[in-house]
Design an enzyme around this catalytic site. Structure first.
Site, short mmCIF file in Angstrom:
data_model
loop_
_atom_site.label_atom_id
_atom_site.label_comp_id
_atom_site.label_asym_id
_atom_site.label_seq_id
_atom_site.Cartn_x
_atom_site.Cartn_y
_atom_site.Cartn_z
N HIS A 32 0.86 -1.18 0.00
CA HIS A 32 0.00 0.00 0.00
C HIS A 32 0.90 1.23 0.00
CE1 HIS A 32 -3.94 -1.81 1.76
NE2 HIS A 32 -3.28 -2.72 1.07
N GLU A 46 0.91 3.89 1.81
CA GLU A 46 1.35 4.29 3.15
C GLU A 46 2.49 3.41 3.66
OE1 GLU A 46 -3.27 4.68 3.27
OE2 GLU A 46 -1.77 3.47 2.21
N CYS A 67 -6.37 2.05 5.58
CA CYS A 67 -7.02 0.81 6.02
C CYS A 67 -6.47 0.43 7.40
CB CYS A 67 -6.74 -0.30 5.01
SG CYS A 67 -5.00 -0.84 5.01
N CYS A 84 -2.54 -0.10 7.38
CA CYS A 84 -1.79 1.15 7.25
C CYS A 84 -1.97 2.04 8.49
CB CYS A 84 -2.19 1.89 5.98
SG CYS A 84 -1.74 0.95 4.50
#
Length: 149
Positions: free
Chosen positions: A51, A53, A81, A84
């Site tokens: 991801h 992040e 999410c 993260c």
């Protein structure tokens, strides 16, 4: 200042679109300097951990040679999410600026707020809705094109 850094995150998200990735971008700022940039790479890497992040946190830690990012802020196009948000708390990032919230998977207030759990030893200050329209349109257009393609 928030808008300038979020524009940099949007630039990262646009790189993701060109690679067929969900357009989420993140930057990490220390002082007034961007020290890490990233976009989603789950499809390219075929790895659930990639991801924006998570990649940005990894790059920032490498750059400053510390896992503690307690003097850094993150700017991200979409609400993080659970994975993260947890990594942001673990990295001790004090502030996150989010473009648009994610009612289906967001864990910085939409479904749950991992940034403000009293039992954790670190809390994260959230600013939301910065360049919200631009971030939202980017995501909506991506998924619209995906369904049509």
């Amino acid at each position: 200042m928030n808008e300038d850094y979020l524009k940099a995150a949007i630039d990262e998200a646009q790189k993701a679109v060109k690679k067929g990735e969900v357009p989420i971008g993140a930057v990490i700022v220390r002082g007034e300097k961007i020290i890490a940039r990233a976009y989603n790479m789950r499809e390219c890497k075929q790895n659930a951990l990639y991801h924006a992040e998570m990649i940005a946190i990894s790059r920032a830690c490498k750059k400053i040679k510390s896992w503690r990012l307690d003097d850094c802020n993150m700017y991200v196009t979409l609400e993080p999410c659970q994975m993260c948000a947890g990594a942001i708390v673990q990295a001790r990032i004090p502030k996150v600026v989010v473009g648009c919230m994610n009612p289906k998977a967001g864990c910085a207030g939409s479904i749950i707020d991992l940034f403000q759990i009293d039992a954790f030893n670190h809390k994260v200050y959230l600013t939301k809705g910065v360049l919200e329209k631009e971030c939202s349109i980017l995501l909506k257009e991506f998924f619209k094109n995906l369904r049509q393609g």
